[in-house]
Scaffold this motif. Structure first.
Motif, PDB file in Angstrom:
ATOM      1  N   ASP A   1     -88.025  -8.662 -48.206  1.00 30.58           N
ATOM      2  CA  ASP A   1     -86.849  -9.417 -47.787  1.00 30.58           C
ATOM      3  C   ASP A   1     -85.722  -8.650 -47.316  1.00 30.58           C
ATOM      4  OD1 ASP A   1     -84.599 -11.291 -47.778  1.00 30.58           O
ATOM      5  OD2 ASP A   1     -84.244 -10.258 -49.909  1.00 30.58           O
ATOM      6  N   ILE A   2     -85.720  -8.286 -46.131  1.00 31.94           N
ATOM      7  CA  ILE A   2     -84.867  -7.312 -45.574  1.00 31.94           C
ATOM      8  C   ILE A   2     -83.804  -7.650 -44.626  1.00 31.94           C
ATOM      9  CG2 ILE A   2     -86.435  -5.566 -45.884  1.00 31.94           C
ATOM     10  CD1 ILE A   2     -86.657  -5.415 -42.747  1.00 31.94           C
ATOM     11  N   SER A   3     -82.774  -7.177 -44.581  1.00 28.88           N
ATOM     12  CA  SER A   3     -81.922  -7.076 -43.280  1.00 28.88           C
ATOM     13  C   SER A   3     -81.550  -6.193 -42.410  1.00 28.88           C
ATOM     14  CB  SER A   3     -80.329  -7.826 -43.964  1.00 28.88           C
ATOM     15  OG  SER A   3     -79.840  -6.807 -44.733  1.00 28.88           O
TER      16      SER A   3
ATOM     17  N   ASP B   1     -78.299 -14.634 -39.851  1.00 25.43           N
ATOM     18  CA  ASP B   1     -77.882 -13.658 -40.698  1.00 25.43           C
ATOM     19  C   ASP B   1     -78.541 -12.483 -40.681  1.00 25.43           C
ATOM     20  OD1 ASP B   1     -79.606 -14.474 -43.297  1.00 25.43           O
ATOM     21  OD2 ASP B   1     -78.597 -16.195 -42.451  1.00 25.43           O
ATOM     22  N   GLY B   2     -79.530 -12.182 -39.872  1.00 18.84           N
ATOM     23  CA  GLY B   2     -80.291 -11.118 -39.706  1.00 18.84           C
ATOM     24  C   GLY B   2     -81.279 -10.790 -40.758  1.00 18.84           C
TER      25      GLY B   2
ATOM     26  N   ILE C   1     -82.553  -3.276 -48.173  1.00 16.84           N
ATOM     27  CA  ILE C   1     -83.880  -3.716 -48.607  1.00 16.84           C
ATOM     28  C   ILE C   1     -83.925  -4.612 -49.227  1.00 16.84           C
ATOM     29  CG2 ILE C   1     -84.396  -1.065 -48.823  1.00 16.84           C
ATOM     30  CD1 ILE C   1     -84.085  -1.382 -51.940  1.00 16.84           C
ATOM     31  N   SER C   2     -82.815  -5.236 -49.528  1.00 13.04           N
ATOM     32  CA  SER C   2     -82.964  -6.714 -50.213  1.00 13.04           C
ATOM     33  C   SER C   2     -81.574  -7.566 -49.499  1.00 13.04           C
ATOM     34  CB  SER C   2     -82.509  -6.626 -51.577  1.00 13.04           C
ATOM     35  OG  SER C   2     -82.431  -7.910 -52.269  1.00 13.04           O
ATOM     36  N   ALA C   3     -82.065  -8.685 -48.565  1.00 11.74           N
ATOM     37  CA  ALA C   3     -81.033  -9.245 -48.096  1.00 11.74           C
ATOM     38  C   ALA C   3     -80.742 -10.388 -48.938  1.00 11.74           C
ATOM     39  CB  ALA C   3     -81.646  -9.780 -46.814  1.00 11.74           C
TER      40      ALA C   3
END
Length: 565
Positions: A440-442, A482-483, A517-519
């Motif tokens: 789960d990335i942004s 939100d990317g 590394i964590s959205a």
């Protein structure tokens, strides 16, 4: 192929219309004049609302698997050699159990007696069957004061604890690593108050998100967050992980909508900050430390949250398009054309759709052909006629400029749910396909899908993808608004060779592209040691000092969130 759009009518049928290049705007907006373009009709009965493939066991949900297979899941501590039990933590003794039983009723405590492992398993095992702890004790208090007494005792005795909500997390943050005591919030499920003027609801941390949303619906309001696990997840867990979800584009982060918190600190202190004020500029805003802290600073027991008015008009459109560049173009156009009524903009790739189709038991997808990418757009406002017109004009523009090639518009609530079911059904379909590596990335939107392509190419080059290989699929979906990308890699089982190919490559890629590394899933156990890819050494050092200040004995959710020393 000429652009076309499929419109769902009010009689629960799907009608397919071929749009000719010469069709005028008036023709598109006048549905009666489109009758001669009917290509085929699908019955709405082909769609079914999504149901989770879970079974209720006590108050925690685990995937529908036979109990024997769940017991075959390896213990987390056995799989990860770097994990060592903190020797300063005490092991549970009979005297401890006697103390807990003096505070809790028999229905509020589960103690390992050698024959009830099935009762403890749902609290020790995460729903992906990836992480499994060895807890011998689960406490399920009903009142904040009980939690205060128990936490104070645990702190004095150096008994490590794990706060657990609905156990729907994806990074191993809500289950034990070793023998930590599980603090379940399932009995903290009271709605304390609702102010119809301000829209502020105050509730216990164990309230299920969907229950809260239904409660608010009866009062004309809506929860500012929504997600596929809404039928199981607890609001306290949402706050503890700073969950994002499907309404983030419209209503923003919980850092903005949570007005106050009640939390119990490790020493038993009850932090009473259940403010319902939108403006309070006095001192440090301590609640912000607990939002996203994943139970490492204290246990959230109550939440005060600002809820917006429930929209009177909701529309959903599902579109098919050929490239990720066109997905981005559609998003840019949606912000320009739909502006104040745009509430969600989701995407997924063709591989994600194929997984959903394979595990949806005959549910038919409403678009005729296959497209590399799909877009789900939701609008919400107060005037249906106004919103319908804006959406139809927007879709006409996308079709005429060939930004999208196909589409469907829902015309009632059942059809809206049907279209959302395809997006919300992706995580479940992945879990049915086998083991799932979830990331789960942004990142900046222009490079968002490049992650999927690069990871897939890396795994193919390593010859681990295919029917007779460990990896079966690499898919991408998420929140364009939100990317936020959800990269899911399905495999026959969790394989160390595959893991080494993915990690830390995914995190290195994310750092290279200035992402996180964590959205929205948090760090948990899975990402704790990779925090350096998103935060500087000075920031991590300060976080450790905050942790030490709140929890000097380190009993709150150990081994997670921060890098292991």
């Amino acid at each position: 192929m000429k652009p076309k759009i499929i419109l769902m009518n009010l009689h629960n049928h799907f009608r397919s219309y071929q749009l000719l290049q010469s069709v005028s705007r008036n023709t598109i907006q006048n549905r009666n004049r489109l009758e001669h373009f009917v290509k085929e009709i699908w019955r709405a009965g082909l769609f079914r609302s999504r149901h989770y493939a879970t079974e209720k066991t006590g108050t925690a949900e685990i995937p529908t698997q036979d109990k024997k297979s769940n017991k075959e899941v390896s213990y987390t501590a056995d799989k990860y050699a770097y994990l060592k039990r903190n020797p300063s933590f005490k092991e549970l003794l009979e005297e401890d159990i006697i103390f807990f039983k003096s505070i809790l009723s028999s229905s509020e405590i589960i103690v390992d007696n050698g024959t009830n492992s099935d009762d403890l398993l749902p609290y020790n095992l995460d729903w992906m069957r990836k992480y499994r702890g060895k807890s011998r004790l689960v406490v399920k208090p009903k009142f904040t004061q009980q939690i205060s007494q128990i936490l104070k005792y645990c702190n004095e005795k150096r008994l490590a604890v794990v706060p657990q909500g609905g156990n729907t997390g994806l990074v191993g943050g809500g289950v034990p690593v070793f023998d930590e005591i599980v603090f379940s919030t399932s009995n903290l499920n009271k709605i304390r108050s609702f102010d119809p003027i301000s829209g502020v609801v105050v509730c216990d941390a164990g309230c299920i998100l969907e229950v809260l949303d239904n409660y608010l619906a009866e009062r004309g309001h809506i929860m500012p967050l929504d997600m596929g696990a809404k039928g199981s997840c607890h609001i306290g867990g949402n706050v503890a992980t700073n969950a994002g979800g499907l309404r983030y584009l419209r209503y923003g982060s919980l850092h903005g909508t949570v007005l106050g918190l009640e939390a119990v600190l490790p020493d038993g202190t009850i932090l009473d900050n259940l403010s319902s004020l939108r403006k309070d500029n006095t001192g440090y805003d301590l609640k912000q430390l607990f939002i996203g802290s994943e139970g490492t600073l204290g246990l959230v027991t109550g939440v005060s949250i600002l809820t917006p008015r429930r929209p009177k008009a909701v529309n959903v459109a599902l579109l098919g398009t050929n490239t990720f560049q066109q997905v981005q173009k559609a998003f840019t156009n949606s912000k320009e054309e739909l502006t104040e009524i745009l509430s969600a903009f989701e995407f997924w790739d063709i591989e994600a759709l194929r997984l959903v189709k394979a595990h949806s038991h005959g549910t038919k997808f409403p678009l005729e052909g296959e497209y590399p990418f799909y877009i789900l757009i939701e609008t919400s406002g107060s005037n249906k006629e106004h919103d319908d017109e804006k959406l139809e004009q927007f879709l006409e523009k996308l079709l005429n400029t060939e930004v999208v090639q196909d589409g469907v518009i829902a015309q009632d609530i059942s059809q809206i749910k049907s279209l959302w079911a395809f997006r919300e059904g992706i995580p479940e379909a992945c879990s049915k396909a086998g083991a799932v590596y979830k990331y789960d990335i942004s990142t900046p939107v222009p490079v968002l899908y490049q992650m999927v392509e690069d990871v897939k190419a890396r795994l193919i080059e390593a010859e681990v993808v295919g029917n007779d290989k460990p990896v079966t699929n690499v898919i991408g979906y998420g929140h364009i608004g939100d990317g936020n990308l959800h990269l899911n890699i399905t495999a026959k089982s969790y394989d160390p060779k595959v893991t080494k190919l993915i990690e830390p490559y995914v995190y290195e890629w994310t750092e290279k592209h200035q992402g996180s590394i964590s959205a929205e899933h948090g760090l948990g156990l899975m990402k704790a040691n990779y925090l350096c890819y998103s935060k500087s050494p000075s920031m991590i050092d300060l976080m450790k000092k905050v942790k030490k200040s709140f929890d000097p004995n380190g009993i709150m959710n150990p081994y997670k969130f921060l890098p292991n020393s």
